[in-house]
Design an enzyme around this catalytic site. Structure first.
Site, PDB file in Angstrom:
ATOM      1  N   GLY A  38       0.616  -5.149   0.813  1.00 39.85           N
ATOM      2  CA  GLY A  38      -0.582  -5.119  -0.562  1.00 39.85           C
ATOM      3  C   GLY A  38       0.227  -5.876  -1.725  1.00 39.85           C
ATOM      4  O   GLY A  38      -0.668  -6.631  -2.344  1.00 39.85           O
ATOM      5  N   GLU A  47      -0.116  -9.362  -0.964  1.00 40.60           N
ATOM      6  CA  GLU A  47      -1.657  -9.929  -0.832  1.00 40.60           C
ATOM      7  C   GLU A  47      -2.218  -9.840  -2.203  1.00 40.60           C
ATOM      8  O   GLU A  47      -3.155 -10.576  -2.569  1.00 40.60           O
ATOM      9  CB  GLU A  47      -2.501  -8.729  -0.002  1.00 40.60           C
ATOM     10  CG  GLU A  47      -2.191  -8.997   1.418  1.00 40.60           C
ATOM     11  CD  GLU A  47      -2.586  -7.962   2.324  1.00 40.60           C
ATOM     12  OE1 GLU A  47      -2.373  -6.511   1.955  1.00 40.60           O
ATOM     13  OE2 GLU A  47      -3.257  -7.913   3.232  1.00 40.60           O
ATOM     14  N   ALA A 107       0.802  -0.997  -0.017  1.00 42.32           N
ATOM     15  CA  ALA A 107      -0.061  -0.012   0.002  1.00 42.32           C
ATOM     16  C   ALA A 107       0.914   1.263  -0.134  1.00 42.32           C
ATOM     17  O   ALA A 107       2.074   1.351   0.696  1.00 42.32           O
ATOM     18  CB  ALA A 107      -0.929  -0.013   1.417  1.00 42.32           C
ATOM     19  N   GLU A 120       3.465  -4.997   7.747  1.00 43.50           N
ATOM     20  CA  GLU A 120       2.486  -4.084   8.125  1.00 43.50           C
ATOM     21  C   GLU A 120       2.719  -4.044   9.419  1.00 43.50           C
ATOM     22  O   GLU A 120       2.686  -2.810  10.252  1.00 43.50           O
ATOM     23  CB  GLU A 120       0.944  -4.696   8.096  1.00 43.50           C
ATOM     24  CG  GLU A 120       0.449  -4.349   6.645  1.00 43.50           C
ATOM     25  CD  GLU A 120       0.837  -5.409   5.685  1.00 43.50           C
ATOM     26  OE1 GLU A 120       1.540  -6.417   6.091  1.00 43.50           O
ATOM     27  OE2 GLU A 120       0.036  -5.769   4.527  1.00 43.50           O
TER      28      GLU A 120
HETATM   29  N1  DAK Z   1       4.444   3.363  -0.289  1.00 47.42           N
HETATM   30  C1  DAK Z   1       4.856   4.667  -0.768  1.00 47.42           C
HETATM   31  N2  DAK Z   1       6.183   4.831  -1.326  1.00 47.42           N
HETATM   32  C2  DAK Z   1       6.940   3.834  -1.344  1.00 47.42           C
HETATM   33  C3  DAK Z   1       6.444   2.524  -0.879  1.00 47.42           C
HETATM   34  C4  DAK Z   1       5.244   2.305  -0.556  1.00 47.42           C
HETATM   35  N3  DAK Z   1       5.005   1.075   0.244  1.00 47.42           N
HETATM   36  N4  DAK Z   1       7.520   1.519  -0.863  1.00 47.42           N
HETATM   37  C5  DAK Z   1       8.654   2.364  -1.611  1.00 47.42           C
HETATM   38  N5  DAK Z   1       8.199   3.580  -1.752  1.00 47.42           N
HETATM   39  C6  DAK Z   1       8.820   4.622  -2.467  1.00 47.42           C
HETATM   40  C7  DAK Z   1       9.932   5.423  -1.770  1.00 47.42           C
HETATM   41  O1  DAK Z   1       9.460   6.044  -0.869  1.00 47.42           O
HETATM   42  C8  DAK Z   1      11.117   5.873  -2.614  1.00 47.42           C
HETATM   43  O2  DAK Z   1      10.498   7.281  -3.008  1.00 47.42           O
HETATM   44  P1  DAK Z   1      11.404   8.343  -3.098  1.00 47.42           P
HETATM   45  O3  DAK Z   1      11.839   8.601  -1.458  1.00 47.42           O
HETATM   46  O4  DAK Z   1      12.352   8.299  -3.914  1.00 47.42           O
HETATM   47  O5  DAK Z   1      10.399   9.529  -3.368  1.00 47.42           O
HETATM   48  C9  DAK Z   1      10.962   4.847  -3.586  1.00 47.42           C
HETATM   49  O6  DAK Z   1       9.645   4.087  -3.532  1.00 47.42           O
HETATM   50  C10 DAK Z   1      12.100   3.821  -3.775  1.00 47.42           C
HETATM   51  O7  DAK Z   1      12.127   3.292  -2.331  1.00 47.42           O
HETATM   52  P2  DAK Z   1      13.489   3.188  -1.481  1.00 47.42           P
HETATM   53  O8  DAK Z   1      14.079   4.279  -1.917  1.00 47.42           O
HETATM   54  O9  DAK Z   1      12.864   2.915  -0.110  1.00 47.42           O
HETATM   55  O10 DAK Z   1      14.078   1.953  -2.018  1.00 47.42           O
HETATM   56  P3  DAK Z   1      15.061   0.842  -1.377  1.00 47.42           P
HETATM   57  O11 DAK Z   1      15.435  -0.109  -2.577  1.00 47.42           O
HETATM   58  O12 DAK Z   1      16.120   1.427  -0.498  1.00 47.42           O
HETATM   59  O13 DAK Z   1      13.903  -0.128  -0.392  1.00 47.42           O
HETATM   60  C11 DAK Z   1      12.167  -1.246   0.239  1.00 47.42           C
HETATM   61  C12 DAK Z   1      13.154  -1.089  -1.017  1.00 47.42           C
HETATM   62  C13 DAK Z   1      11.069  -2.123  -0.607  1.00 47.42           C
HETATM   63  C14 DAK Z   1      12.980  -2.165   1.132  1.00 47.42           C
HETATM   64  C15 DAK Z   1      11.575  -0.213   0.935  1.00 47.42           C
HETATM   65  O14 DAK Z   1      11.151   0.892  -0.294  1.00 47.42           O
HETATM   66  C16 DAK Z   1      10.369  -0.224   1.656  1.00 47.42           C
HETATM   67  O15 DAK Z   1      10.744  -0.877   2.874  1.00 47.42           O
HETATM   68  N6  DAK Z   1       9.168  -0.106   1.321  1.00 47.42           N
HETATM   69  C17 DAK Z   1       8.247  -0.061   2.110  1.00 47.42           C
HETATM   70  C18 DAK Z   1       7.464  -1.663   2.244  1.00 47.42           C
HETATM   71  C19 DAK Z   1       6.270  -1.612   3.009  1.00 47.42           C
HETATM   72  O16 DAK Z   1       6.499  -1.532   4.373  1.00 47.42           O
HETATM   73  N7  DAK Z   1       5.195  -1.739   2.538  1.00 47.42           N
HETATM   74  C20 DAK Z   1       3.982  -1.391   3.087  1.00 47.42           C
HETATM   75  C21 DAK Z   1       3.347  -2.621   3.892  1.00 47.42           C
HETATM   76  S1  DAK Z   1       1.861  -2.259   4.627  1.00 47.42           S
HETATM   77  C22 DAK Z   1      -5.185  -0.826   5.352  1.00 47.42           C
HETATM   78  C23 DAK Z   1      -4.791  -1.685   6.195  1.00 47.42           C
HETATM   79  C24 DAK Z   1      -3.273  -2.157   6.034  1.00 47.42           C
HETATM   80  C25 DAK Z   1      -2.703  -1.851   4.859  1.00 47.42           C
HETATM   81  C26 DAK Z   1      -3.166  -1.065   3.865  1.00 47.42           C
HETATM   82  C27 DAK Z   1      -4.628  -0.548   3.885  1.00 47.42           C
HETATM   83  N8  DAK Z   1      -6.497   0.039   5.468  1.00 47.42           N
HETATM   84  C28 DAK Z   1      -7.140  -0.375   6.812  1.00 47.42           C
HETATM   85  C29 DAK Z   1      -7.054   0.725   4.402  1.00 47.42           C
HETATM   86  C30 DAK Z   1      -1.378  -2.204   4.802  1.00 47.42           C
HETATM   87  C31 DAK Z   1      -0.699  -2.504   3.523  1.00 47.42           C
HETATM   88  C32 DAK Z   1       0.773  -2.334   3.284  1.00 47.42           C
HETATM   89  O17 DAK Z   1       1.091  -3.000   2.259  1.00 47.42           O
END
Ligand code: DAK
Length: 256
Positions: free
Chosen positions: A108, A111, A63, A131
């Site tokens: 997501g 998922e 997400a 998450e």
């Molecule tokens: N969201 C937004 N931007 C993201 C992102 C994300 N999930 N993942 C990466 N990006 C963006 C980064 O911010 C960065 O953008 P800039 O800073 O350059 O503008 C760009 O993508 C490149 O990322 P990194 O610079 O971080 O790249 P790295 O290779 O260093 O790291 C990484 C890659 C995948 C390890 C890292 O980006 C990371 O940890 N990303 C986040 C992973 C994550 O935590 N995903 C979300 C999981 S939670 C809901 C309830 C629950 C949920 C949704 C809805 N409701 C009740 C509505 C939960 C959902 C989830 O998916």
């Protein structure tokens, strides 16, 4: 376009195309995926859907975290329901889907892959439901589909620790069907080709029967199997398949 849908031969190919944010799922992208799936559901002459992410780094990083903050609870609930309904549509498409996981598949993103019928991973793919590290739990079906696929104990451990699962472990625990050496799209086509040559309506009966197995009692599941296997019997393709066996020739299925 942040979501691209193309027809390539027998396959529809859906690509998340937001590589600058590692294909993170904004609500707008979720809606676009939903619209693309509505198109897939009525596309003529496709035998499977392949789902992938643009770029060489990520399938989908989950997400869009930046978009999640500061929203009212009622909007969060609607957001979860949106993601769930889009992924449910994917799960129950008339054709099978294969996720081609070409890098990170977090939150997501995992998922999304879980909602597909099958998952293939590149050797560098990394899965995870992180998450919990954000003070959240999965909201787009992960708490329900992961345990159905790999069992409650393993699913709880992955969800409660938020740890990464590399491709080789993902294969070992049944999270992915196979690790793809070489061109993932090519391997995906080959993988899907192993079932798409059979009768589409009969494949759908098989998929519907198996998909219900995790939801119902054994008795209820056996009733569903009896109904769907009888339905398969009524197809012209079943007649052709059995005739071809007796006549010692290759069956020519016509999807009817
Ligand atoms: N969201 C937004 N931007 C993201 C992102 C994300 N999930 N993942 C990466 N990006 C963006 C980064 O911010 C960065 O953008 P800039 O800073 O350059 O503008 C760009 O993508 C490149 O990322 P990194 O610079 O971080 O790249 P790295 O290779 O260093 O790291 C990484 C890659 C995948 C390890 C890292 O980006 C990371 O940890 N990303 C986040 C992973 C994550 O935590 N995903 C979300 C999981 S939670 C809901 C309830 C629950 C949920 C949704 C809805 N409701 C009740 C509505 C939960 C959902 C989830 O998916």
């Amino acid at each position: 376009m942040a979501v691209e849908l193309k027809k390539e031969g027998d396959f529809a190919v859906l690509t998340l195309n937001r590589p600058e944010a590692l294909n993170a799922l904004s609500f707008s992208i979720l809606r676009d995926i939903g619209r693309a799936l509505d198109e897939v559901a009525v596309m003529k002459d496709i035998r499977a859907l392949l789902v992938t992410g643009a770029g060489d780094k990520a399938f989908c990083a989950g997400a869009d975290i930046k978009e999640l903050r500061g929203r009212a609870l009622v909007d969060q609930k609607r957001g979860a329901e949106l993601g769930q309904s889009v992924f449910a549509r994917l799960h129950s498409l008339p054709v099978a889907s294969v996720a081609l996981v070409n890098g990170y598949a977090f939150g997501g993103g995992s998922e999304l892959a879980l909602a597909c019928t099958f998952r293939l991973a590149s050797p560098s793919a990394i899965f995870g439901l992180p998450e919990i590290k954000l003070g959240l739990i999965p909201g787009y079906g992960g708490t329900q589909r992961l345990p159905r696929l790999i069992g409650e104990g393993r699913a709880l451990e992955i969800i409660m620790t938020g740890r990464n699962v590399k491709a080789d472990e993902a294969e070992l625990i049944g999270l992915v069907n196979a690790i793809a050496e070489g061109d993932l799209m090519e391997v995906g086509r080959e993988f899907a080709g192993k079932f798409t040559r059979y009768s589409l309506p009969v494949l759908e009966c098989a998929r519907r029967a198996v998909q219900r197995a995790g939801d119902v009692t054994l008795d209820e599941g056996l009733r569903i199997e009896a109904d769907l296997s009888t339905l398969a019997f009524r197809t012209a393709d079943a007649e052709e398949g059995m005739a071809a066996f007796e006549e010692k020739r290759k069956a020519e299925f016509k999807d009817g």
